[in-house]
Design a protein around this motif. Structure first.
Motif, PDB file in Angstrom:
ATOM      1  N   GLY A   1      -1.626  -4.332  -1.525  1.00  0.00           N
ATOM      2  CA  GLY A   1      -2.592  -4.993  -2.400  1.00  0.00           C
ATOM      3  C   GLY A   1      -3.251  -3.574  -2.878  1.00  0.00           C
ATOM      4  O   GLY A   1      -3.663  -2.545  -1.933  1.00  0.00           O
ATOM      5  N   VAL A   2      -3.817  -3.730  -4.038  1.00  0.00           N
ATOM      6  CA  VAL A   2      -4.596  -2.646  -4.762  1.00  0.00           C
ATOM      7  C   VAL A   2      -5.693  -3.150  -5.645  1.00  0.00           C
ATOM      8  O   VAL A   2      -5.755  -4.649  -5.867  1.00  0.00           O
TER       9      VAL A   2
ATOM     10  N   PHE B   1       1.861  -6.465  -9.679  1.00  0.00           N
ATOM     11  CA  PHE B   1       1.287  -7.664 -10.264  1.00  0.00           C
ATOM     12  C   PHE B   1      -0.337  -7.284 -10.424  1.00  0.00           C
ATOM     13  O   PHE B   1      -0.655  -6.483  -9.955  1.00  0.00           O
ATOM     14  N   SER B   2      -0.852  -8.162 -11.392  1.00  0.00           N
ATOM     15  CA  SER B   2      -2.209  -8.281 -11.529  1.00  0.00           C
ATOM     16  C   SER B   2      -2.883  -9.669 -11.316  1.00  0.00           C
ATOM     17  O   SER B   2      -2.169 -10.683 -11.608  1.00  0.00           O
ATOM     18  N   PHE B   3      -3.915  -9.563 -10.693  1.00  0.00           N
ATOM     19  CA  PHE B   3      -4.563 -10.896 -10.462  1.00  0.00           C
ATOM     20  C   PHE B   3      -5.771 -11.132 -11.193  1.00  0.00           C
ATOM     21  O   PHE B   3      -6.796 -11.663 -10.721  1.00  0.00           O
ATOM     22  N   PHE B   4      -6.191 -10.356 -12.505  1.00  0.00           N
ATOM     23  CA  PHE B   4      -7.067 -10.435 -13.186  1.00  0.00           C
ATOM     24  C   PHE B   4      -7.055 -11.952 -13.647  1.00  0.00           C
ATOM     25  O   PHE B   4      -6.254 -12.701 -13.555  1.00  0.00           O
ATOM     26  N   PRO B   5      -8.421 -12.446 -13.931  1.00  0.00           N
ATOM     27  CA  PRO B   5      -8.648 -13.854 -13.889  1.00  0.00           C
ATOM     28  C   PRO B   5      -7.844 -14.492 -14.961  1.00  0.00           C
ATOM     29  O   PRO B   5      -7.524 -15.748 -14.666  1.00  0.00           O
TER      30      PRO B   5
ATOM     31  N   MET C   1      -1.400  -5.836  -6.888  1.00  0.00           N
ATOM     32  CA  MET C   1      -0.366  -5.564  -5.774  1.00  0.00           C
ATOM     33  C   MET C   1       0.886  -4.876  -6.432  1.00  0.00           C
ATOM     34  O   MET C   1       1.573  -5.195  -7.387  1.00  0.00           O
ATOM     35  N   ILE C   2       1.629  -4.213  -5.544  1.00  0.00           N
ATOM     36  CA  ILE C   2       2.826  -3.701  -5.626  1.00  0.00           C
ATOM     37  C   ILE C   2       3.956  -4.101  -4.711  1.00  0.00           C
ATOM     38  O   ILE C   2       3.310  -4.234  -3.299  1.00  0.00           O
ATOM     39  N   VAL C   3       5.045  -4.512  -5.078  1.00  0.00           N
ATOM     40  CA  VAL C   3       6.199  -4.966  -4.230  1.00  0.00           C
ATOM     41  C   VAL C   3       7.305  -3.964  -4.035  1.00  0.00           C
ATOM     42  O   VAL C   3       7.441  -3.291  -5.281  1.00  0.00           O
ATOM     43  N   THR C   4       7.762  -3.718  -2.950  1.00  0.00           N
ATOM     44  CA  THR C   4       8.888  -3.070  -3.070  1.00  0.00           C
ATOM     45  C   THR C   4       9.742  -3.372  -1.573  1.00  0.00           C
ATOM     46  O   THR C   4       9.366  -4.037  -0.841  1.00  0.00           O
ATOM     47  N   SER C   5      10.998  -3.141  -1.738  1.00  0.00           N
ATOM     48  CA  SER C   5      11.894  -3.192  -0.365  1.00  0.00           C
ATOM     49  C   SER C   5      12.089  -1.871   0.231  1.00  0.00           C
ATOM     50  O   SER C   5      12.739  -1.810   1.100  1.00  0.00           O
TER      51      SER C   5
ATOM     52  N   ARG D   1      -8.519  -0.590  -3.505  1.00  0.00           N
ATOM     53  CA  ARG D   1      -8.503  -1.654  -2.463  1.00  0.00           C
ATOM     54  C   ARG D   1      -8.503  -3.098  -3.184  1.00  0.00           C
ATOM     55  O   ARG D   1      -9.303  -3.199  -4.172  1.00  0.00           O
ATOM     56  N   LEU D   2      -7.865  -3.883  -2.465  1.00  0.00           N
ATOM     57  CA  LEU D   2      -7.933  -5.367  -2.783  1.00  0.00           C
ATOM     58  C   LEU D   2      -8.974  -5.693  -1.861  1.00  0.00           C
ATOM     59  O   LEU D   2      -8.793  -5.731  -0.540  1.00  0.00           O
TER      60      LEU D   2
END
Ligand SMILES: *Cc1c(COP(=O)(O)O)cnc(C)c1O
Length: 394
Positions: free
Chosen positions: A56-57, A198-202, A214-218, A248-249
């Protein structure tokens, strides 16, 4: 009647009690950063996107920037992306120290054109098979990575893109800010990239009441880097391996997003149904020869995740006048995006000129995002389409 382009309040009303109590629980706990809500959301998104790790960022722009840093992007490197996207995609490349290289989009889906990508490489690059590096002939820069953007909720042709990136040893950061939940050939957006963001902007399909990303990776190695980088590069605390940033998220946003995530797939299906009704309405009002819909015929889409309709974007003639006409009738619209990135003042130094990316330039003059949100009702949609019809018959 009034139809906004996006209505966040109706959605809030429908889950108000759950949201309010989630917020209250965070406040009562006194744990407002680095708590269980962030961990839970990271877990959820890692699984949802078929990845092992999630970080999370603070926002989607930081997510891209940090992902590029994890790949070791720095000065002397170049990163490819499209000129028809939100600014952050290219801005983050420059923040990472690198030079953006643009490749044009496809006219049908407004996404990176794999053929144009191959053409660019054939004409402008040398591949050094000893070092396994793709080199820009003109600048001598190492082109290390590419950022495909899944615009409006529909994914790029990732199979073709991945074929090219494997051939030239390019790393991939998927910009999934607009595509959470969407699929291409049955695979989730965010599952193709070395890292995906990803973005969680409204306004996004999964949005909080503020900022988040958020960043996702394997890759364990990339995940570890991102985790350390987001807290000033410190590990353990107060011992700094390298110079990171604070990104931070917050627990409050994660708590809100954990509630909203339960509804995400339902909301995506509701959006699809709204798009389905638009298709029927545009046909009923005989508008198909006046404008182009986001997909030719939505009835041919069997897997509804192929387009999650972050935006419902039509291609129209006389866009600016149509937009004013709709505004006069209290209908909200937006133009994503009115000016391509290679035409922005801040990117003049890159040396591009008008005409370099004709499809992107055309799109910037003709696209119009009309009202789209899961709760949009049929009568409001009919009002929108009838006003568009009125514009073209006058
Ligand atoms: C929204 C968006 C971003 C940036 O996200 P923020 O959370 O606003 O920083 C990046 N890329 C694309 C394509 C976006 O739509």
């Amino acid at each position: 009647m009034k139809v906004p382009q996006l209505d966040l309040v109706t959605q809030y009303q429908s889950i108000k009690e759950e949201i309010n109590s989630a917020i209250e629980a965070v406040l009562e706990s006194g744990i407002v950063i680095n708590g269980d809500n962030v961990k839970k959301l990271e877990n959820t998104l890692a699984i949802y996107t078929d990845n092992k790790y999630a970080i999370g960022v603070a926002n989607g722009s930081d997510a891209i920037y940090i992902a590029l840093k994890a790949l070791g992007i720095s000065r002397k490197d170049a990163v490819m992306t499209v000129p028809f996207t939100f600014f952050a995609t290219a801005g983050s490349i420059v923040h990472a120290g690198a030079t953006p290289i643009f490749v044009d989009i496809e006219p049908q889906n407004y996404n990176l054109n794999p053929q144009k990508l191959q053409e660019f490489i054939d004409t402008n690059c040398n591949f050094n098979s000893k070092t396994n590096q793709l080199i820009d002939k003109k600048t001598g820069q190492h082109i290390k990575a590419i950022i495909p953007v899944h615009l409006y909720g529909q994914m790029c042709k990732m199979d073709e893109i991945i074929k090219i990136t494997l051939k030239y040893n390019l790393k991939v950061v998927e910009d999934c800010a607009q595509s959470i939940g969407s699929e291409y050939q049955g695979k989730k957006s965010g599952s193709y990239g070395d890292l995906s963001t990803f973005s969680f902007f409204p306004t996004k399909n999964l949005g909080t009441y503020g900022d988040g990303g958020m960043i996702v990776t394997s890759s364990n190695e990339y995940a570890e880097y991102c985790r350390i980088f987001r807290s000033h590069g410190s590990s353990p605390k107060y011992y700094h391996k390298f110079i990171g940033i604070n990104s931070r998220l917050d627990e409050l946003h994660a708590a809100i997003l954990n509630v909203k995530f339960k509804y995400l797939d339902k909301w995506l299906e509701d959006r699809f149904q709204v798009a389905y009704r638009y298709q029927q309405l545009f046909e009923r009002y005989n508008l198909l020869d006046k404008l182009r819909l986001p997909v030719k015929d939505i009835r041919n889409i069997k897997n509804h995740k192929e387009h999650i309709f972050h935006q419902y974007v039509i291609w129209v003639e006389d866009r600016d006048n149509l937009q004013s006409h709709l505004k006069e009738n209290s209908i909200g619209t937006n133009t994503y995006y009115p000016l391509c990135l290679h035409q922005q003042e801040c990117f003049e130094y890159l040396g591009y000129k008008e005409g370099d990316f004709p499809i992107s330039e055309e799109a910037s003059k003709h696209v119009l995002a009309i009202p789209m949100y899961p709760e949009l009702t049929e009568d409001k949609q009919e009002y929108v389409v009838s006003k568009i019809a009125k514009f073209y018959t006058n």
